[in-house]
Design a protein around this motif. Structure first.
Motif, short mmCIF file in Angstrom:
data_model
loop_
_atom_site.label_atom_id
_atom_site.label_comp_id
_atom_site.label_asym_id
_atom_site.label_seq_id
_atom_site.Cartn_x
_atom_site.Cartn_y
_atom_site.Cartn_z
N ASN A 140 2.35 3.29 -0.03
CA ASN A 140 1.35 3.11 0.60
C ASN A 140 0.32 1.80 0.05
N HIS A 141 0.24 2.10 -1.44
CA HIS A 141 -0.56 1.12 -1.89
C HIS A 141 -0.02 -0.43 -2.12
N VAL A 142 1.23 -0.54 -2.20
CA VAL A 142 1.94 -1.85 -2.12
C VAL A 142 2.12 -2.24 -0.73
N ARG A 143 2.03 -1.28 0.12
CA ARG A 143 2.11 -1.94 1.66
C ARG A 143 0.74 -2.55 2.20
N HIS A 144 -0.14 -1.93 1.48
CA HIS A 144 -1.68 -2.47 1.88
C HIS A 144 -1.97 -3.47 1.22
N LYS A 145 -1.27 -3.81 -0.17
CA LYS A 145 -1.53 -4.86 -0.86
C LYS A 145 -0.74 -6.11 -0.27
N ALA A 146 0.37 -5.85 0.36
CA ALA A 146 1.10 -6.80 1.02
C ALA A 146 0.37 -7.39 2.19
N LEU A 147 -0.10 -6.59 2.99
CA LEU A 147 -0.96 -6.95 4.11
C LEU A 147 -1.97 -7.76 3.77
N THR A 148 -2.74 -7.45 2.85
CA THR A 148 -3.92 -8.22 2.42
C THR A 148 -3.68 -9.67 1.84
N LEU A 149 -2.37 -9.61 1.31
CA LEU A 149 -1.70 -11.01 0.97
C LEU A 149 -0.85 -11.99 1.80
N GLY A 150 -0.74 -11.32 2.97
CA GLY A 150 0.20 -11.96 4.30
C GLY A 150 1.51 -11.77 4.00
N VAL A 151 1.99 -10.77 3.28
CA VAL A 151 3.45 -10.58 3.05
C VAL A 151 3.89 -9.53 3.89
N SER A 152 5.10 -9.37 4.44
CA SER A 152 5.59 -8.42 5.08
C SER A 152 5.45 -6.96 4.52
N PRO A 153 4.72 -6.01 4.79
CA PRO A 153 4.64 -4.90 4.10
C PRO A 153 5.96 -4.13 4.27
N MET A 176 9.03 -5.49 4.00
CA MET A 176 9.91 -6.08 2.93
C MET A 176 9.29 -5.41 1.37
N VAL A 177 8.18 -5.55 1.27
CA VAL A 177 7.40 -5.08 -0.08
C VAL A 177 8.03 -3.60 0.05
N ALA A 178 7.64 -2.67 1.06
CA ALA A 178 7.99 -1.23 0.73
C ALA A 178 9.72 -1.18 0.43
N ASP A 179 10.27 -1.78 1.05
CA ASP A 179 11.72 -1.70 1.09
C ASP A 179 12.29 -2.03 -0.41
N LYS A 185 11.20 0.82 -2.57
CA LYS A 185 11.94 1.97 -2.62
C LYS A 185 13.10 1.83 -3.30
N GLN A 186 13.75 0.63 -3.37
CA GLN A 186 14.79 0.46 -4.10
C GLN A 186 14.51 0.53 -5.65
N MET A 187 13.70 -0.17 -6.01
CA MET A 187 13.13 -0.15 -7.41
C MET A 187 12.52 1.15 -7.82
#
Length: 99
Positions: free
Chosen positions: A58-71, A73-76, A79-81
């Motif tokens: 949830n944290h990285v999805r929110h950060k991605a949204l604030t930076l204009g990056v696909s949440p 993609m970042v969550a995926d 998840k793998q990491m």
């Protein structure tokens, strides 16, 4: 975040390579912290903490949204990491003989 205005494709690729190196360095740093986390846990169940994983995603999805990056993609990627690092943490726990 300042993005350099590149004049050539070669220059652009060099900048991307620099970013990629930094990303790998940060993943390595995160991995080192994950290995330390095994010192504070006593069971595999503690390592596979679904609530914590959800919080991180949830944290990285929110950060991605604030930076204009696909949440997504970042969550995926995370998840793998996380899946790989959970296995590393489990191995650390087993190496110290506390499972």
């Amino acid at each position: 975040m300042d993005v350099k205005k590149c004049e050539t494709l070669e220059e652009l690729r060099e900048e991307i390579d620099k970013v990629d190196e930094k990303i790998v360095e940060l993943i390595a740093l995160r991995n080192d912290y994950i290995k330390q986390a095994a010192n504070f846990k006593h069971t595999v169940e503690e390592i596979k903490a679904d609530d914590r994983i959800d919080d991180v995603l949830n944290h990285v999805r929110h950060k991605a949204l604030t930076l204009g990056v696909s949440p997504n993609m970042v969550a995926d990627i995370y998840k793998q990491m996380i899946d790989a690092m959970v296995e590393i943490e489990i191995a650390e726990l087993r190496n110290k003989g506390s499972y």
